[in-house]
Write a protein that holds these residues in place. Structure first.
Motif, PDB file in Angstrom:
ATOM      1  N   ALA A   1     -27.136 -45.170 -22.277  1.00 37.45           N
ATOM      2  CA  ALA A   1     -26.041 -46.138 -22.263  1.00 37.45           C
ATOM      3  C   ALA A   1     -26.344 -47.297 -23.207  1.00 37.45           C
ATOM      4  O   ALA A   1     -27.409 -47.912 -23.124  1.00 37.45           O
ATOM      5  CB  ALA A   1     -25.812 -46.657 -20.851  1.00 37.45           C
ATOM      6  N   ARG A   2     -25.390 -47.632 -24.073  1.00 38.85           N
ATOM      7  CA  ARG A   2     -25.568 -48.672 -25.084  1.00 38.85           C
ATOM      8  C   ARG A   2     -24.790 -49.930 -24.722  1.00 38.85           C
ATOM      9  O   ARG A   2     -23.619 -49.881 -24.353  1.00 38.85           O
ATOM     10  CB  ARG A   2     -25.075 -48.132 -26.433  1.00 38.85           C
ATOM     11  CG  ARG A   2     -25.787 -48.721 -27.647  1.00 38.85           C
ATOM     12  CD  ARG A   2     -25.150 -49.975 -28.148  1.00 38.85           C
ATOM     13  NE  ARG A   2     -25.737 -50.390 -29.415  1.00 38.85           N
ATOM     14  CZ  ARG A   2     -25.566 -51.590 -29.950  1.00 38.85           C
ATOM     15  NH1 ARG A   2     -24.826 -52.502 -29.321  1.00 38.85           N
ATOM     16  NH2 ARG A   2     -26.117 -51.902 -31.103  1.00 38.85           N
ATOM     17  N   ARG A   3     -25.432 -51.075 -24.810  1.00 38.23           N
ATOM     18  CA  ARG A   3     -24.818 -52.364 -24.505  1.00 38.23           C
ATOM     19  C   ARG A   3     -23.699 -52.666 -25.502  1.00 38.23           C
ATOM     20  O   ARG A   3     -23.856 -52.482 -26.695  1.00 38.23           O
ATOM     21  CB  ARG A   3     -25.886 -53.457 -24.575  1.00 38.23           C
ATOM     22  CG  ARG A   3     -25.469 -54.835 -24.056  1.00 38.23           C
ATOM     23  CD  ARG A   3     -26.692 -55.748 -24.079  1.00 38.23           C
ATOM     24  NE  ARG A   3     -26.494 -56.961 -23.314  1.00 38.23           N
ATOM     25  CZ  ARG A   3     -26.160 -58.135 -23.839  1.00 38.23           C
ATOM     26  NH1 ARG A   3     -25.969 -58.242 -25.142  1.00 38.23           N
ATOM     27  NH2 ARG A   3     -26.031 -59.199 -23.071  1.00 38.23           N
ATOM     28  N   LEU A   4     -22.559 -53.149 -24.999  1.00 33.35           N
ATOM     29  CA  LEU A   4     -21.406 -53.454 -25.845  1.00 33.35           C
ATOM     30  C   LEU A   4     -20.957 -54.906 -25.756  1.00 33.35           C
ATOM     31  O   LEU A   4     -20.449 -55.457 -26.739  1.00 33.35           O
ATOM     32  CB  LEU A   4     -20.221 -52.554 -25.457  1.00 33.35           C
ATOM     33  CG  LEU A   4     -20.371 -51.046 -25.693  1.00 33.35           C
ATOM     34  CD1 LEU A   4     -19.182 -50.316 -25.085  1.00 33.35           C
ATOM     35  CD2 LEU A   4     -20.468 -50.743 -27.185  1.00 33.35           C
ATOM     36  N   PHE A   5     -21.110 -55.519 -24.593  1.00 31.59           N
ATOM     37  CA  PHE A   5     -20.527 -56.836 -24.332  1.00 31.59           C
ATOM     38  C   PHE A   5     -21.602 -57.910 -24.218  1.00 31.59           C
ATOM     39  O   PHE A   5     -22.666 -57.686 -23.617  1.00 31.59           O
ATOM     40  CB  PHE A   5     -19.689 -56.791 -23.051  1.00 31.59           C
ATOM     41  CG  PHE A   5     -18.563 -55.794 -23.114  1.00 31.59           C
ATOM     42  CD1 PHE A   5     -17.389 -56.106 -23.786  1.00 31.59           C
ATOM     43  CD2 PHE A   5     -18.678 -54.551 -22.506  1.00 31.59           C
ATOM     44  CE1 PHE A   5     -16.340 -55.192 -23.847  1.00 31.59           C
ATOM     45  CE2 PHE A   5     -17.645 -53.636 -22.559  1.00 31.59           C
ATOM     46  CZ  PHE A   5     -16.465 -53.952 -23.237  1.00 31.59           C
ATOM     47  N   ASP A   6     -21.337 -59.055 -24.779  1.00 29.78           N
ATOM     48  CA  ASP A   6     -22.311 -60.157 -24.755  1.00 29.78           C
ATOM     49  C   ASP A   6     -22.586 -60.649 -23.347  1.00 29.78           C
ATOM     50  O   ASP A   6     -23.661 -61.204 -23.076  1.00 29.78           O
ATOM     51  CB  ASP A   6     -21.798 -61.325 -25.616  1.00 29.78           C
ATOM     52  CG  ASP A   6     -21.766 -60.976 -27.104  1.00 29.78           C
ATOM     53  OD1 ASP A   6     -22.496 -60.041 -27.501  1.00 29.78           O
ATOM     54  OD2 ASP A   6     -20.989 -61.617 -27.847  1.00 29.78           O
ATOM     55  N   ASP A   7     -21.616 -60.514 -22.435  1.00 28.68           N
ATOM     56  CA  ASP A   7     -21.830 -61.015 -21.079  1.00 28.68           C
ATOM     57  C   ASP A   7     -22.484 -59.976 -20.161  1.00 28.68           C
ATOM     58  O   ASP A   7     -22.562 -60.178 -18.948  1.00 28.68           O
ATOM     59  CB  ASP A   7     -20.509 -61.501 -20.470  1.00 28.68           C
ATOM     60  CG  ASP A   7     -19.466 -60.382 -20.366  1.00 28.68           C
ATOM     61  OD1 ASP A   7     -19.732 -59.278 -20.885  1.00 28.68           O
ATOM     62  OD2 ASP A   7     -18.386 -60.631 -19.777  1.00 28.68           O
ATOM     63  N   ASP A   8     -22.938 -58.865 -20.737  1.00 32.38           N
ATOM     64  CA  ASP A   8     -23.675 -57.867 -19.954  1.00 32.38           C
ATOM     65  C   ASP A   8     -24.953 -58.522 -19.436  1.00 32.38           C
ATOM     66  O   ASP A   8     -25.772 -59.026 -20.207  1.00 32.38           O
ATOM     67  CB  ASP A   8     -24.011 -56.660 -20.842  1.00 32.38           C
ATOM     68  CG  ASP A   8     -24.548 -55.475 -20.043  1.00 32.38           C
ATOM     69  OD1 ASP A   8     -25.158 -55.694 -18.980  1.00 32.38           O
ATOM     70  OD2 ASP A   8     -24.352 -54.325 -20.486  1.00 32.38           O
ATOM     71  N   ARG A   9     -25.125 -58.537 -18.118  1.00 32.74           N
ATOM     72  CA  ARG A   9     -26.279 -59.219 -17.520  1.00 32.74           C
ATOM     73  C   ARG A   9     -27.600 -58.525 -17.827  1.00 32.74           C
ATOM     74  O   ARG A   9     -28.662 -59.124 -17.684  1.00 32.74           O
ATOM     75  CB  ARG A   9     -26.085 -59.348 -16.013  1.00 32.74           C
ATOM     76  CG  ARG A   9     -25.005 -60.356 -15.616  1.00 32.74           C
ATOM     77  CD  ARG A   9     -24.877 -60.474 -14.122  1.00 32.74           C
ATOM     78  NE  ARG A   9     -24.414 -59.234 -13.505  1.00 32.74           N
ATOM     79  CZ  ARG A   9     -24.274 -59.055 -12.195  1.00 32.74           C
ATOM     80  NH1 ARG A   9     -24.571 -60.037 -11.360  1.00 32.74           N
ATOM     81  NH2 ARG A   9     -23.830 -57.901 -11.721  1.00 32.74           N
ATOM     82  N   ILE A  10     -27.538 -57.286 -18.230  1.00 26.22           N
ATOM     83  CA  ILE A  10     -28.754 -56.561 -18.617  1.00 26.22           C
ATOM     84  C   ILE A  10     -28.907 -56.666 -20.125  1.00 26.22           C
ATOM     85  O   ILE A  10     -28.070 -56.206 -20.892  1.00 26.22           O
ATOM     86  CB  ILE A  10     -28.682 -55.077 -18.182  1.00 26.22           C
ATOM     87  CG1 ILE A  10     -28.528 -55.003 -16.665  1.00 26.22           C
ATOM     88  CG2 ILE A  10     -29.931 -54.326 -18.637  1.00 26.22           C
ATOM     89  CD1 ILE A  10     -28.376 -53.580 -16.141  1.00 26.22           C
ATOM     90  N   GLU A  11     -29.992 -57.316 -20.559  1.00 28.04           N
ATOM     91  CA  GLU A  11     -30.180 -57.612 -21.976  1.00 28.04           C
ATOM     92  C   GLU A  11     -30.534 -56.372 -22.794  1.00 28.04           C
ATOM     93  O   GLU A  11     -30.265 -56.320 -23.997  1.00 28.04           O
ATOM     94  CB  GLU A  11     -31.286 -58.664 -22.146  1.00 28.04           C
ATOM     95  CG  GLU A  11     -30.932 -60.031 -21.616  1.00 28.04           C
ATOM     96  CD  GLU A  11     -29.849 -60.709 -22.443  1.00 28.04           C
ATOM     97  OE1 GLU A  11     -29.724 -60.385 -23.647  1.00 28.04           O
ATOM     98  OE2 GLU A  11     -29.108 -61.548 -21.900  1.00 28.04           O
ATOM     99  N   ALA A  12     -31.166 -55.381 -22.189  1.00 27.29           N
ATOM    100  CA  ALA A  12     -31.640 -54.215 -22.942  1.00 27.29           C
ATOM    101  C   ALA A  12     -30.482 -53.559 -23.684  1.00 27.29           C
ATOM    102  O   ALA A  12     -29.418 -53.304 -23.104  1.00 27.29           O
ATOM    103  CB  ALA A  12     -32.292 -53.216 -21.999  1.00 27.29           C
ATOM    104  N   LYS A  13     -30.694 -53.277 -24.985  1.00 27.66           N
ATOM    105  CA  LYS A  13     -29.642 -52.643 -25.774  1.00 27.66           C
ATOM    106  C   LYS A  13     -29.321 -51.254 -25.232  1.00 27.66           C
ATOM    107  O   LYS A  13     -28.163 -50.856 -25.168  1.00 27.66           O
ATOM    108  CB  LYS A  13     -30.064 -52.548 -27.237  1.00 27.66           C
ATOM    109  CG  LYS A  13     -28.987 -51.923 -28.131  1.00 27.66           C
ATOM    110  CD  LYS A  13     -29.444 -51.776 -29.578  1.00 27.66           C
ATOM    111  CE  LYS A  13     -29.535 -53.121 -30.251  1.00 27.66           C
ATOM    112  NZ  LYS A  13     -29.837 -52.973 -31.708  1.00 27.66           N
ATOM    113  N   TYR A  14     -30.358 -50.520 -24.839  1.00 30.15           N
ATOM    114  CA  TYR A  14     -30.156 -49.167 -24.307  1.00 30.15           C
ATOM    115  C   TYR A  14     -30.746 -49.045 -22.911  1.00 30.15           C
ATOM    116  O   TYR A  14     -31.826 -49.571 -22.632  1.00 30.15           O
ATOM    117  CB  TYR A  14     -30.799 -48.114 -25.215  1.00 30.15           C
ATOM    118  CG  TYR A  14     -30.011 -47.843 -26.467  1.00 30.15           C
ATOM    119  CD1 TYR A  14     -28.946 -46.937 -26.473  1.00 30.15           C
ATOM    120  CD2 TYR A  14     -30.316 -48.500 -27.653  1.00 30.15           C
ATOM    121  CE1 TYR A  14     -28.209 -46.696 -27.625  1.00 30.15           C
ATOM    122  CE2 TYR A  14     -29.586 -48.265 -28.814  1.00 30.15           C
ATOM    123  CZ  TYR A  14     -28.536 -47.362 -28.785  1.00 30.15           C
ATOM    124  OH  TYR A  14     -27.800 -47.126 -29.920  1.00 30.15           O
TER     125      TYR A  14
END
Length: 630
Positions: A220-233
């Protein structure tokens, strides 16, 4: 207490499940003749295939580790499953409805969720994620793909999806499909706190499958800046299905091409796999949140049929930065897992395959892989480049560091070649490099009697260079020379089985000098006398020097056939020997081709490319002859 599966249903599973189809999801099988198949054993490391599958009898057996049994036993061993769970999994794939004792109730054994159920959870989750990619909420995800040159067809091919941001959307969906909370947690798609929640939220999703196409987990790849999980993947946590040290993204799409092309390309990310496949490099796979390790290598080796007779190639792609060089060093340390050659492909400007396809074109991705460099050369060059070779002390330091690396090679047959390569890089003699490699190896050895050296001692005297005579006798058990040796024995002991062979087999078809000299004598003495002793003597008269001493050994050494040899047995070794020659010439020409710049030497590149196509066709024809004879 759970009921027992009825014996007649177990027998039906065995009857309707083709063992070769099941095994081929884990092992690359080749036709061994007589309706049998062979491959590299998945249960122990080996370099020559000793794993046999006989579909007519529904059995497998490895003559190396003695593992064997039917299709149920194979699945139990390869997947670590219990008997009941294995039968249920095979029955599900075969469309068989199982009946249980104690009134025939379709009860499931108690305990944790079974593999088939966890696979079903992941399959349903993958379908859900794909559907969500088409919703308005997934616009950011679709834009991400579009900006990297991936359209809807590409997303469909690779099963790309989107995890909604709500937090419980997938959980609610799967509950409606009658999956239990226990199954959702065990599969890794849901986490458990005060209640169940979606493992992935607001992320682009890639399904990670095994060689048979079952979905084991997700990336799973991070898309949104407000994602509480900082890890890109993020990846699925370790489950009974998903073990990151064993899984390779894209292996379901690449497995057949890897076997067919005898090549595996290891890239660093999901989008790199997509870019490679869409560019025509359909042998590309990627690790999932971990470095390429021994378990990954075993998967690749089985698909490559990576053993001493037919060697494939493994190409790693790394960034050219410090992290990429560190990754290359790790790969080099595991290089000797493979019998074939390992390479590294690095784009000069640091572009990965995805960016390269986007900024240039798909041809550039293909050129990146084609311009690969032997891994050992890349790693040694990186070590040497740290030092100023214009200074004497810089050359000494570079030699010491390089020798330390070369001395760590487990495959001793490669040490001398690497030492010569190191000498050329530094600008010293090969003898000086060999001496330093031996000193580095001795420094790495434990002291005798467990005592430390005291005071200053001289470096251990270098071992004398091996004085190998021109015709040093090859080992009878050397697997790399087995076909050469057996054909020589056949020609000497049963020349009637190989009529006209001197017109087909050249001296250069043999790789060992002793065998080359002996074959030259055979050709000179041909045709053979009807009387065996006279024939052997005629060959002996055509030989000179120590190679004559080997003639008597080959004349009496038992043939590996174990019974009276046939024309087919002799013909098989004749064809296989020439096939190996063709394979070597293909590899040599590929090496020349990759060192040729098509922009500066278009005529030479075109000529070699045409020659390579003809050689590949010749090799395929010999391979077809070999299979037909077998």
């Amino acid at each position: 207490m759970a009921g027992r599966i009825r014996d007649e249903d177990i027998a039906l599973v065995r009857e309707r499940t083709r063992i070769d189809e099941v095994v081929s999801a884990y092992v690359t099988l080749r036709n061994a003749g007589g309706g049998n198949f062979k491959g590299l054993c998945p249960f122990h490391d080996e370099k020559s295939p000793s794993f046999n599958v006989t579909p007519a009898r529904g059995m497998y057996h490895c003559f190396g580790c003695q593992a064997g049994g039917d299709v149920i036993r194979f699945m139990m061993e390869i997947e670590g499953l219990g008997f009941t769970e294995t039968v249920e999994r095979l029955a599900e794939k075969a469309g068989i409805v199982l009946r249980y004792e104690e009134g025939g109730a379709m009860t499931r054994p108690s305990g944790g969720p079974q593999r088939a159920r966890l696979v079903a959870v992941n399959a349903a989750a993958a379908d859900f994620y794909r559907e969500q990619l088409l919703t308005p909420d997934a616009m950011t995800a679709r834009r991400f793909l579009d900006e990297r040159g991936f359209d809807k067809d590409a997303a469909d091919t690779f099963g790309v999806g989107f995890a909604p941001r709500g937090g419980e959307d997938l959980v609610k969906h799967l509950r409606q499909k009658s999956f239990t909370d226990k199954e959702l947690v065990a599969s890794g798609v849901a986490g458990e706190g005060r209640g169940l929640y979606d493992r992935f939220r607001g992320r682009l999703i890639w399904p990670i499958r095994d060689t048979s196409g079952d979905t084991l987990g997700f990336g799973a790849r991070r898309l949104f800046d407000d994602d509480r999980i900082e890890a890109k993947y993020l990846n699925t946590p370790e489950t009974t299905l998903y073990k990151k040290s064993h899984v390779l993204y894209g292996i379901d799409l690449a497995r057949r091409e890897i076997a067919r092309e005898s090549q595996a390309v290891i890239v660093e990310g999901y989008t790199d796999v997509m870019a490679c496949h869409l560019s025509g490099i359909k042998t590309a796979v990627a690790t999932c949140g971990t470095a390429f390790g021994d378990d990954h290598a075993r998967v690749i080796r089985r698909l490559l049929q990576d053993h001493d007779e037919f060697r494939g190639e493994v190409v790693f792609t790394f960034d050219g930065d410090a992290a990429g060089q560190k990754a290359a060093l790790r790969a080099f340390q595991g290089d000797q897992i493979f019998a074939g050659q390992t390479y590294v492909a690095i784009e000069p400007h640091g572009l990965d395959p995805c960016d390269l396809r986007l900024q240039k074109d798909e041809a550039a991705v293909r050129d990146l892989v084609a311009s690969r460099t032997p891994l050992y050369r890349f790693v040694l060059a990186n070590v040497v480049d740290r030092y100023d070779l214009d200074r004497a002390d810089g050359r000494v330091d570079a030699l010491r560091e390089g020798a330390k690396l070369v001395s760590s090679i487990r495959d001793r047959s490669k040490v001398d070649a690497f030492a010569r390569e190191l000498a050329g890089m530094i600008g010293i003699s090969a003898d000086e490099a060999r001496q330093e490699v031996r000193r580095a190896a001795n420094r790495g050895q434990p002291q005798q009697n467990g005592r430390e050296r005291q005071g200053t001692t001289a470096a251990p005297a270098p071992s004398p260079e091996p004085t190998t005579p021109q015709f040093a006798f090859p080992s009878p058990s050397d697997p790399r020379l087995m076909i050469e040796r057996e054909l020589l024995k056949l020609v000497l002991q049963r020349p009637d089985l190989v009529p006209g062979i001197p017109e087909r087999v050249e001296v250069d078809d043999f790789t060992h000098p002793a065998y080359q000299s002996l074959w030259a004598g055979v050709r000179q003495a041909w045709p053979p006398s009807a009387e065996s002793t006279r024939w052997i003597n005629a060959v002996g008269d055509a030989l000179q020097g120590p190679v004559r001493e080997m003639l008597s050994a080959l004349a009496v050494e038992p043939l590996r056939a174990g019974k009276e040899p046939t024309e087919g047995y002799a013909r098989l070794h004749d064809v296989k020997l020439r096939e190996l020659t063709a394979q070597r010439r293909v590899e040599d020409l590929k090496s020349r081709l990759q060192r040729t710049n098509p922009a500066t030497d278009p005529d030479g590149y075109s000529r070699m490319f045409t020659e390579l196509a003809a050689l590949e066709q010749h090799r395929r024809e010999l391979r077809e002859q070999s299979v037909a004879v077998e």
